[in-house]
Design an enzyme around this catalytic site. Structure first.
Site, PDB file in Angstrom:
ATOM      1  N   HIS A  79      12.076  87.793  43.354  1.00 17.39           N
ATOM      2  CA  HIS A  79      10.894  88.060  44.180  1.00 17.39           C
ATOM      3  C   HIS A  79      10.383  89.456  43.887  1.00 17.39           C
ATOM      4  O   HIS A  79      11.159  90.372  43.633  1.00 17.39           O
ATOM      5  CB  HIS A  79      11.212  87.911  45.667  1.00 17.39           C
ATOM      6  CG  HIS A  79      12.429  88.681  46.108  1.00 17.39           C
ATOM      7  ND1 HIS A  79      13.708  88.216  45.904  1.00 17.39           N
ATOM      8  CD2 HIS A  79      12.555  89.877  46.712  1.00 17.39           C
ATOM      9  CE1 HIS A  79      14.571  89.092  46.372  1.00 17.39           C
ATOM     10  NE2 HIS A  79      13.907  90.126  46.862  1.00 17.39           N
TER      11      HIS A  79
ATOM     12  N   ASN B 108      13.894  94.217  43.013  1.00 19.78           N
ATOM     13  CA  ASN B 108      15.307  94.585  43.088  1.00 19.78           C
ATOM     14  C   ASN B 108      16.140  93.586  42.292  1.00 19.78           C
ATOM     15  O   ASN B 108      15.918  92.379  42.368  1.00 19.78           O
ATOM     16  CB  ASN B 108      15.776  94.572  44.551  1.00 19.78           C
ATOM     17  CG  ASN B 108      15.052  95.605  45.394  1.00 19.78           C
ATOM     18  OD1 ASN B 108      14.703  96.682  44.909  1.00 19.78           O
ATOM     19  ND2 ASN B 108      14.810  95.289  46.653  1.00 19.78           N
TER      20      ASN B 108
HETATM   21  P1  AMP Z   1      15.725  92.012  48.528  1.00 24.01           P
HETATM   22  O1  AMP Z   1      16.504  93.087  49.227  1.00 24.01           O
HETATM   23  O2  AMP Z   1      14.882  92.557  47.415  1.00 24.01           O
HETATM   24  O3  AMP Z   1      16.587  90.830  48.115  1.00 24.01           O
HETATM   25  O4  AMP Z   1      14.661  91.506  49.592  1.00 24.01           O
HETATM   26  C1  AMP Z   1      14.787  90.342  50.346  1.00 24.01           C
HETATM   27  C2  AMP Z   1      13.667  90.371  51.349  1.00 24.01           C
HETATM   28  O5  AMP Z   1      13.508  89.085  51.871  1.00 24.01           O
HETATM   29  C3  AMP Z   1      13.895  91.322  52.530  1.00 24.01           C
HETATM   30  O6  AMP Z   1      12.848  92.288  52.568  1.00 24.01           O
HETATM   31  C4  AMP Z   1      13.869  90.389  53.742  1.00 24.01           C
HETATM   32  O7  AMP Z   1      13.227  90.971  54.860  1.00 24.01           O
HETATM   33  C5  AMP Z   1      13.113  89.194  53.209  1.00 24.01           C
HETATM   34  N1  AMP Z   1      13.405  87.914  53.853  1.00 24.01           N
HETATM   35  C6  AMP Z   1      14.616  87.385  54.132  1.00 24.01           C
HETATM   36  N2  AMP Z   1      14.488  86.173  54.720  1.00 24.01           N
HETATM   37  C7  AMP Z   1      13.153  85.929  54.800  1.00 24.01           C
HETATM   38  C8  AMP Z   1      12.374  84.854  55.318  1.00 24.01           C
HETATM   39  N3  AMP Z   1      12.928  83.766  55.876  1.00 24.01           N
HETATM   40  N4  AMP Z   1      11.022  84.959  55.259  1.00 24.01           N
HETATM   41  C9  AMP Z   1      10.437  86.044  54.715  1.00 24.01           C
HETATM   42  N5  AMP Z   1      11.126  87.082  54.206  1.00 24.01           N
HETATM   43  C10 AMP Z   1      12.459  87.043  54.261  1.00 24.01           C
END
Ligand code: AMP
Ligand code: ZN
Length: 112
Positions: free
Chosen positions: A99, A86
Site C-alpha cells: 500500500h 513502508n
Molecule cells: P503500514 O504501517 O504501512 O503497514 O500501514 C498500515 C495502515 O493501514 C495503517 O496506517 C492503519 O491505520 C491502516 N489500516 C489498518 N486497518 C485498516 C482498515 N480496516 N481500513 C483502513 N485502514 C486500515
C-alpha cells in the site's frame, strides 16, 4: 485469504472507496495521520514490494500515478503531499499487502 486489504478491495469489508480501476483501489486510512490520508493498494495480494522479486515496475508506477491524481482531486496538489511506502519490519509495515500512503493537508515534519 485472511487479508484485511484484500477484503476491502473485494467489498467483504465496507470502506469508503475513493477510487478503483481494474488493478487498483484507494480508500481512507482508518487511523488518519493527516487531514488527507488515503491508502492506494493493488487488488492483487502482494505482501511486500519486490517480494518475490518480479516485474512490479508497472504496478508501482500505476499506484503512484493514482496517488498523484487523488492528490489533485483532494485539492492538495499545489500545497504538496507525502507518499509513503513502508516495507518490512524496520520500514514500519504492519499490513502485509502493498500500500502507498497519501498524506497531505498539513505541513509534514522532517524525516527522522
Ligand atoms: P503500514 O504501517 O504501512 O503497514 O500501514 C498500515 C495502515 O493501514 C495503517 O496506517 C492503519 O491505520 C491502516 N489500516 C489498518 N486497518 C485498516 C482498515 N480496516 N481500513 C483502513 N485502514 C486500515
Ligand atoms: Zn491482501
Amino acid at each position: 485469504m485472511d487479508c484485511i486489504f484484500c477484503k476491502i478491495a473485494n467489498g467483504e469489508i465496507k470502506s469508503e472507496i475513493v477510487y478503483q480501476d481494474e488493478t487498483t483501489v484507494a480508500f481512507p486510512d482508518i487511523n488518519p495521520k493527516a487531514p488527507v490520508h488515503l491508502l492506494i493498494i493493488p487488488r492483487k495480494h502482494i505482501e511486500r514490494i519486490l517480494d518475490p522479486a518480479g516485474d512490479q515496475e508497472k504496478l508501482i508506477g500505476h499506484l503512484v500515478t493514482v496517488a498523484s491524481k487523488l492528490a489533485e482531486q483532494q485539492g492538495i496538489s499545489r500545497s504538496g503531499y507525502r507518499l509513503v511506502l513502508n516495507r518490512g519490519a524496520h520500514g514500519g509495515q504492519v499490513v502485509p499487502h502493498i500500500h502507498i500512503h497519501l498524506l497531505g493537508g498539513r505541513q509534514m515534519s522532517k524525516m527522522g
